[in-house]
Each structure stands twice: as structure tokens, then as C-alpha cells.
Design an enzyme around this catalytic site. Structure first.
Site, PDB file in Angstrom:
ATOM      1  N   CYS A  15      25.276 -28.077 -32.115  1.00 43.88           N
ATOM      2  CA  CYS A  15      23.914 -27.605 -32.375  1.00 43.88           C
ATOM      3  C   CYS A  15      22.925 -28.396 -31.543  1.00 43.88           C
ATOM      4  CB  CYS A  15      23.572 -27.712 -33.862  1.00 43.88           C
ATOM      5  SG  CYS A  15      23.312 -29.412 -34.417  1.00 43.88           S
ATOM      6  N   CYS A  18      23.239 -32.251 -31.163  1.00 46.01           N
ATOM      7  CA  CYS A  18      24.198 -32.709 -30.142  1.00 46.01           C
ATOM      8  C   CYS A  18      23.532 -32.711 -28.775  1.00 46.01           C
ATOM      9  CB  CYS A  18      25.429 -31.796 -30.105  1.00 46.01           C
ATOM     10  SG  CYS A  18      26.316 -31.671 -31.662  1.00 46.01           S
ATOM     11  N   ASP A 409      -1.499  -3.194 -13.071  1.00 44.13           N
ATOM     12  CA  ASP A 409      -1.776  -2.763 -11.703  1.00 44.13           C
ATOM     13  C   ASP A 409      -1.592  -1.240 -11.707  1.00 44.13           C
ATOM     14  OD1 ASP A 409      -2.067  -2.838  -8.855  1.00 44.13           O
ATOM     15  OD2 ASP A 409       0.092  -2.597  -8.722  1.00 44.13           O
ATOM     16  N   ASP A 589       3.530  -5.200  -9.356  1.00 44.11           N
ATOM     17  CA  ASP A 589       4.748  -5.085  -8.555  1.00 44.11           C
ATOM     18  C   ASP A 589       4.601  -5.516  -7.105  1.00 44.11           C
ATOM     19  OD1 ASP A 589       3.130  -3.004  -7.752  1.00 44.11           O
ATOM     20  OD2 ASP A 589       4.810  -1.697  -7.280  1.00 44.11           O
ATOM     21  N   ASP A 593      -0.185  -8.803  -6.305  1.00 50.13           N
ATOM     22  CA  ASP A 593      -0.223  -9.057  -7.754  1.00 50.13           C
ATOM     23  C   ASP A 593       0.332 -10.434  -8.120  1.00 50.13           C
ATOM     24  OD1 ASP A 593      -1.180  -6.470  -8.336  1.00 50.13           O
ATOM     25  OD2 ASP A 593       0.843  -5.660  -8.161  1.00 50.13           O
TER      26      ASP A 593
END
Length: 694
Positions: A15, A18, A409, A589, A593
Site C-alpha cells: 500500500c 510501503c 477552440d 487542438d 492553443d
């Protein structure tokens, strides 16, 4: 020695506690960029020239973990497997429990009970003891400390009673053995459950394990996909997996890309089309040229991003981490106080005081808190990946849940990005064929959706060939180029008096043509905007395109806030304005941007985007269908909800269980049983995300 990123495969981590013990060890050694993923069994760090790698490996193994080579080739030894440890302990523990209900004289013998308990206690010492000792030495006590102290106290108490012939009231061998066996059973369930939470990455890694038919001197040789080199010619037949990324040299095929995009409809690929490694060729045959192999393939990069995402901690996990780090010492203190109060103040006998103290140790469960967040994140990211949504960090999940604005966009995001030239207005006596040739030559050098569409449209039309020696893309402006004759060109969204035309072409700084282009709105865009409004999110349109075109799209979709004709730096300012009002997401895209995607609280990139846009975004939508935006938001919200549920149950369990044990209302064996299964409950709740209706 120059600094380099070191990756180690480490087994034995149960977990987050550790993982924290390894993280703290590496920090003490002065290592940088440390990342420890307990579920993925990976440890990464930037090496320090002052510390040798063999010493680091030795110290990690000194904590009770094991550093291995290739996980795919590693088979743990028989006695190292937790399932086998559990079976061995269960065989010896069963008769110890039976003596409580069966009148067999032999089982009541203290020496027989010692003989049955001793193998279980030795397994417990090897499994829990070494880890407990090293975790204390490393400064991060883990759950194994509690199990080891509790089982050892019961064993030593019983051993003293046996050696001094104090009678059955001092015999608690079954308590010692049952604690160890039940916790091992919990570890078995935990291991299997954690394996399920990491199944998304493992499924993707399995896809990579395929063969390739390489063409060499006219004959075919079958090799592993990992042995393919760039430039190799490969033959892919119907039913085969495409081994690596590449381009089709000949033939045609229908390809199932659902593992990558979540889109079930096959994609038809012809000559010069691009194919992605790991996708399935369901109809046809192709000969392809390998272009990206190994770690450079799309699939490998997705796997790497998934691993990084699973290791990234959401802010909500920090609370769990802080509590888990001080939890073990606190529980030991409560256990000691329980013993002292029960024995000295409560005037109970030694046996009752010891049992209450042991119950406190074995009922507590720091592991549940350590598992609460990462397991939910892993399942959430896995479900998103199977829906064609690549989330680059577990912290992204929390960042989007309170989103107030989503900035879109226009081109290629809300619209199809498939442009066509509506009109070309010529200036300065230039011919139509020359303009078409210049546009084609320039746009072939760009990967922007507009450029791709224009090249495709002009392919079949008559034009004069233009040979360029250079072409560069300028963010938010357009393309600059130079031909072999020294002529310079600019093709971009220059501001013109006539709003019908949205592109201008310049030759040697003189405008020679104006071009009117347009594309179509994506069919699912209107539905997306409606859903976002219903979710309380305000959609915003932000584009470099003409104001009138932006307004036209906004009216059609029902977007009220529109910002057109914006350059990249202007887009940043607008993003900043919205961020001050609330959590802001950006979907885009193109290269123009990229800065805005980075500046937004969460940047989301479309699959056909430029590489820089994909790198700038924290989320990549591999499926071009905009409806995946809503799916991403839903998965994120339910993942965060699951994290909060897990943390609540982990805290509530301990808050309720520890006082009950301290007051003597809980048998240590029942405590061990419920502690073991508290982890399973947490992981089980996380696994519900796999099939939960969103």
C-alpha cells in the site's frame, strides 16, 4: 556520471505506506524526481553520482522489498508467494482452532499447540517481522509493525505460560496463529484486487506483446514486435495486430482502433495512410513501413502516461498520507495505554489486559487509508482509457470536478476541421493555378486541420508546382515560407476589410490572393453544450477565427460568451480572466492553443491535434467524438466521489474499531479478521467504478 532517470521494478509493496518508506529512504540519499508507484511496482528517480545503484538496490531490499529485472519474465519463488504462505499457515492454524470445539486430548497439549503455532509464527516473523523492523529503521512504521507486535505478544505470553506450566489460561497460540493467517488471507485478497485495479495498464502492455512479419530480401521472417527497427518493411495480414506505428506502402484494410480510441467502428486505411501499433487489422492485407518503434510508439507513450498518471497524487490524498504516516506510532501508544489502564487502573488480570492491547494493534488499519485514493484513481483512469480518454495525472481528476467554465477552440474542436475553399479572390494579376500551387506547397508542411483539408481538396485540381526550401509555422498567425527562387510567402489569417475572406496569401510582402474557407459544426457539439449547461458549466468560444464566423457557430450551438480574432497571448489573458472567476478547462487542438491549454486549470486536447497541443494538455481525447468530454467529466466526478467514500470508511472504521478494542469488546482474532477485510472493502468499492453506471 551525468544525471539520468533510473527505473526499478520493486515487488512486495502492499500500500501507500510501503511506497512512502521507499520514498523517504531515497530522499535521505539525496535522490531527485522520486516517484514510487506501489500498484505498478515501479520506483523512479534521478540518480546521484555520490550514491551507487547497487547500494540503492541493497537498501531498498533491506526494507523488505525485492528489486527485480523484467516483471514479465519474473516468477517469484514458491515460498515468496503470499498465497502459498497463507495455505501453509492455514494448515497449521486449523487444528489450533479446532481444539476449542473438539475434546481431543492431544490438541489440548500445550506442547502440541506450541509445535503447531511455531511454523506459523516463523512465517509471520519472516513476512511481517523483517518489513516491520526495516520500516521502523527507515522512519516510516508500517502496518506490519502492528501485526508483528500483536502476534509476538500473544506467542511470547503463551510460551512463558508453557515453560512455567501456568495452565490453559495462558495459552493463546491460536490467537497468534490466527492473526497471522487472517492477515495473510487479507493480503491475498488485497493482492488480487490491486491487480484488478491496474488491469488497464496491464491490458495495454499485453497488446504490445505481439509478433511482426518482416520482409527481408523478398522473404518473410517472423520476429518480436520489440525487435522491429525504423525503416523495416512489414507485412500485416487479416486478423493480425499491427506491431508498430507506420505508414501503408501498399494494400488496404479495415482496422479496429477501439483499444486506442474507444470507437467501435473500424477505420478504412489505404496507401500512405498511418497505422498505429497494437490496433487490429480485421479485413484486408497491407505492407507497411515502420516509422515509430519501441518507446516512441503511440501505445508505449500512452502506457508511460498512464503509469505517470497513476503515480500522481490528488490533493485529497495528502490528508490520508499525513494520517497514515503518524498512525502506527499512535496505535502502539493507544495499545500500551490500553494495557496499562486495563491492568493497573481497571484491575483486570494480565491475560485480559494483554488481549485488549493486542486487539487494538490488530484491529487498526493504516493500509485502508493508504489504499483509499490510489486504487480509486487507478480504476478511474483505466475506465477513462478504455473510453478513449487519456488522463495524464491522478491530480487532474480532482482538478476538473468543480469546473465552472469550459473554453472551446472553434476549428477542429467544435467544428469538424474538414475545411473547403469556398472562394479565391485574386490580386496583382496572379493566376489561379499559381495560387493553388503555392497554397498546396505551404500547407503540406503543416499538420493543422485546415492545412490537411486544403491539401486534400487541391490534390485533384490543376496547379503550378512550387518548390519550397523552408516553411515555418507561427503560433496563431499562419505559415511563412521561401521557395528555391528566393521568393518569400505568408499564408495566414491576416485581418482583411472583407470578412467573407479569412485567409490571405502574400508573395514578397504583397497580397496576391484572399481565400474564403469554411468548415462544418460537429453533429454532437450542440448536445454537448446543452449537457454542460445542465451540469452547471458555462461554455465559452475562444478562437483566432473571424468574429462573424465565431458568432455564427456560437449562435448555432447556444454559446453566449464568444471571443473571436484572438492571438495566442490574447487567449492567455482571457483564460486568466475566467480562472479568477472559477475553475476553467480549455479544449483545443492547434499549436496556437498550446499556451492556453497549459495556462488553464486543465487543458484538454483532441486526438488529431498537433504534438505540441497534446504535450501541453493534461487530458487527450483519443476519440474525436465530443461526447467523450461529458464522459470524462462524469468519470472524474465519480472517481473523486469514490476516493471520498474510501477515505470516509477508512477513517470511520478506525475511529469506531480502536475504542471498541481498547474497551475489551473485541477478540484479537475477530479484530484480525475485520482488519484484513477492511482493505478488501476499500478496494472493492474502488472496483465498482469499473462497471458503475455514470
Amino acid at each position: 556520471m551525468a544525471e539520468q532517470l533510473i527505473e526499478l521494478n520493486v515487488t512486495g509493496m502492499h500500500c501507500n505506506n510501503c511506497a512512502m518508506s521507499i520514498h523517504r529512504l531515497l530522499e535521505k540519499k539525496g535522490l531527485q524526481d522520486i516517484s514510487v508507484d506501489f500498484a505498478g511496482e515501479e520506483v523512479k528517480f534521478t540518480n546521484n553520482p555520490a550514491v551507487t545503484l547497487p547500494q540503492i538496490v541493497k537498501d531498498i531490499e533491506g526494507l523488505g522489498f525485492k528489486v527485480i529485472g523484467d516483471p514479465a519474465l519474473h516468477t517469484p519463488r514458491f515460498y515468496e508467494q503470499v498465497e502459498n504462505k497463507f495455505i501453509l499457515c492455514a494448515i497449521f492454524t486449523a487444528p489450533l482452532l479446532l481444539h476449542m470445539v473438539l475434546p481431543w486430548h492431544l490438541l489440548h497439549s500445550t506442547w502440541v499447540q506450541l509445535a503447531l503455532c511455531l511454523p506459523v509464527f516463523i512465517v509471520g516473523c519472516l513476512h511481517f517481522g523483517k518489513s516491520a523492523f526495516n520500516s521502523v529503521k527507515g522512519g516510516v512504521p508500517n502496518m506490519d509493525v502492528l501485526i508483528f507486535v500483536g502476534s509476538t505478544a500473544a506467542f511470547v505470553y503463551s510460551l512463558v505460560g508453557t515453560l512455567q506450566h501456568l495452565g490453559p489460561r495462558f495459552m493463546f497460540y491460536e490467537t497468534c496463529a490466527t492473526i497471522i493467517t487472517l492477515v495473510l488471507l487479507g493480503n491475498v485478497f488485497e493482492k488480487r484486487s490491486v491487480n484488478q485495479t491496474t488491469s488497464a495498464v496491464k491490458d495495454l502492455m499485453k497488446i504490445q506483446q505481439t509478433t511482426a512479419n518482416r520482409m527481408v530480401n523478398g522473404s518473410i521472417e517472423v520476429i518480436s514486435a520489440k525487435d522491429v527497427r525504423p525503416g523495416d518493411t512489414l507485412v500485416v495480414n487479416q486478423g493480425d495486430k499491427i506491431p508498430v506505428d507506420g505508414e501503408v506502402l501498399s494494400g488496404g484494410a479495415s482496422i479496429d482502433e477501439s483499444m486506442l480510441t474507444g470507437e467501435s467502428v473500424p477505420v478504412d486505411i489505404e496507401k500512405y495512410g498511418k497505422v498505429i501499433g497494437g490496433t487490429l487489422l480485421i479485413k484486408g492485407n497491407i505492407t507497411m513501413l515502420a516509422t515509430k518503434v519501441g518507446a516512441n510508439t503511440t501505445l508505449s507513450q500512452i502506457i508511460e502516461l498512464m503509469k505517470k498518471a497513476q503515480a500522481a497524487k490528488p490533493p485529497v490524498q495528502k490528508l490520508g498520507d499525513k494520517v497514515a504516516a503518524i498512525f502506527v506510532p499512535a496505535v502502539i501508544l493507544i495499545s500500551v495505554l490500553t494495557f496499562l489502564f486495563t491492568y493497573l487502573i481497571g484491575q483486570s488480570d494480565l491475560q485480559t489486559a494483554l488481549m485488549n492491547a493486542i486487539a487494538v494493534l490488530v484491529i487498526s488499519c493504516p493500509c485502508a487509508m493508504g489504499l483509499a485514493t490510489p486504487t480509486a484513481v487507478m480504476v478511474g483512469l483505466g475506465r477513462a482509457a478504455k473510453n478513449g480518454i487519456l488522463i495524464k495525472g491522478g491530480d487532474t481528476v480532482e482538478a476538473v470536478t468543480d469546473a465552472k467554465y469550459i473554453v472551446f477552440d472553434k476549428t477542429g474542436t467544435l467544428t469538424t476541421g474538414k475545411f473547403s475553399i469556398q472562394d479565391i479572390k485574386l490580386n496583382s494579376g496572379t493566376s489561379l493555378e499559381e495560387v493553388r500551387g503555392i497554397i498546396t506547397a505551404i500547407e503540406e508542411r503543416s499538420n493543422h486541420p485546415i492545412a490537411t483539408s486544403l491539401v486534400e481538396q487541391l490534390k485533384s485540381l490543376s496547379k503550378t508546382k512550387t518548390i519550397l526550401i523552408s516553411a515555418t509555422e507561427e503560433k496563431g498567425l499562419g505559415m511563412r515560407a521561401e521557395d528555391v527562387n528566393g521568393n518569400t510567402y505568408f499564408l495566414g489569417s491576416g485581418k482583411t476589410a472583407d470578412t467573407h475572406y479569412n485567409l490571405s496569401l502574400y508573395k514578397n510582402q504583397i497580397q496576391i490572393a484572399q481565400i474564403a474557407i469554411d468548415d462544418t459544426i460537429k453533429p454532437e457539439a450542440a448536445g454537448l453544450i446543452t449537457q454542460l449547461k445542465q451540469m452547471g458549466i458555462t461554455p465559452i468560444l475562444l478562437s483566432g477565427d473571424k468574429n462573424n464566423r465565431c458568432q455564427k457557430v456560437a449562435v448555432a450551438l447556444g454559446i453566449d460568451e464568444v471571443h473571436g480574432e484572438k492571438l495566442p497571448d490574447e487567449k492567455l489573458s482571457i483564460i486568466d480572466v475566467y480562472k479568477k472567476k472559477g475553475k476553467t478547462l480549455m479544449i483545443g487542438d492547434g499549436i496556437n492553443d498550446a499556451p492556453a491549454l497549459t495556462r488553464a486549470d486543465v487543458g484538454i486536447s483532441m486526438s488529431g491535434a498537433s504534438q505540441i497541443a497534446i504535450q501541453s494538455a493534461r487530458v487527450v481525447l483519443l476519440n474525436t467524438d465530443l461526447s467523450s468530454v461529458v464522459k470524462f467529466l462524469q468519470i472524474s466526478r465519480h472517481t473523486l466521489l469514490t476516493i471520498k467514500q474510501n477515505l470516509f470508511w477508512a477513517f470511520a472504521y478506525n475511529v469506531v474499531a480502536i475504542p471498541i478494542a481498547a474497551l475489551g469488546f473485541l477478540n484479537p482474532m475477530v479484530g484480525a479478521f475485520t482488519m484484513a477485510f477492511s482493505d478488501v472493502v476499500i478496494i472493492g468499492n474502488s472496483l465498482r467504478l469499473k462497471r458503475k453506471r455514470l
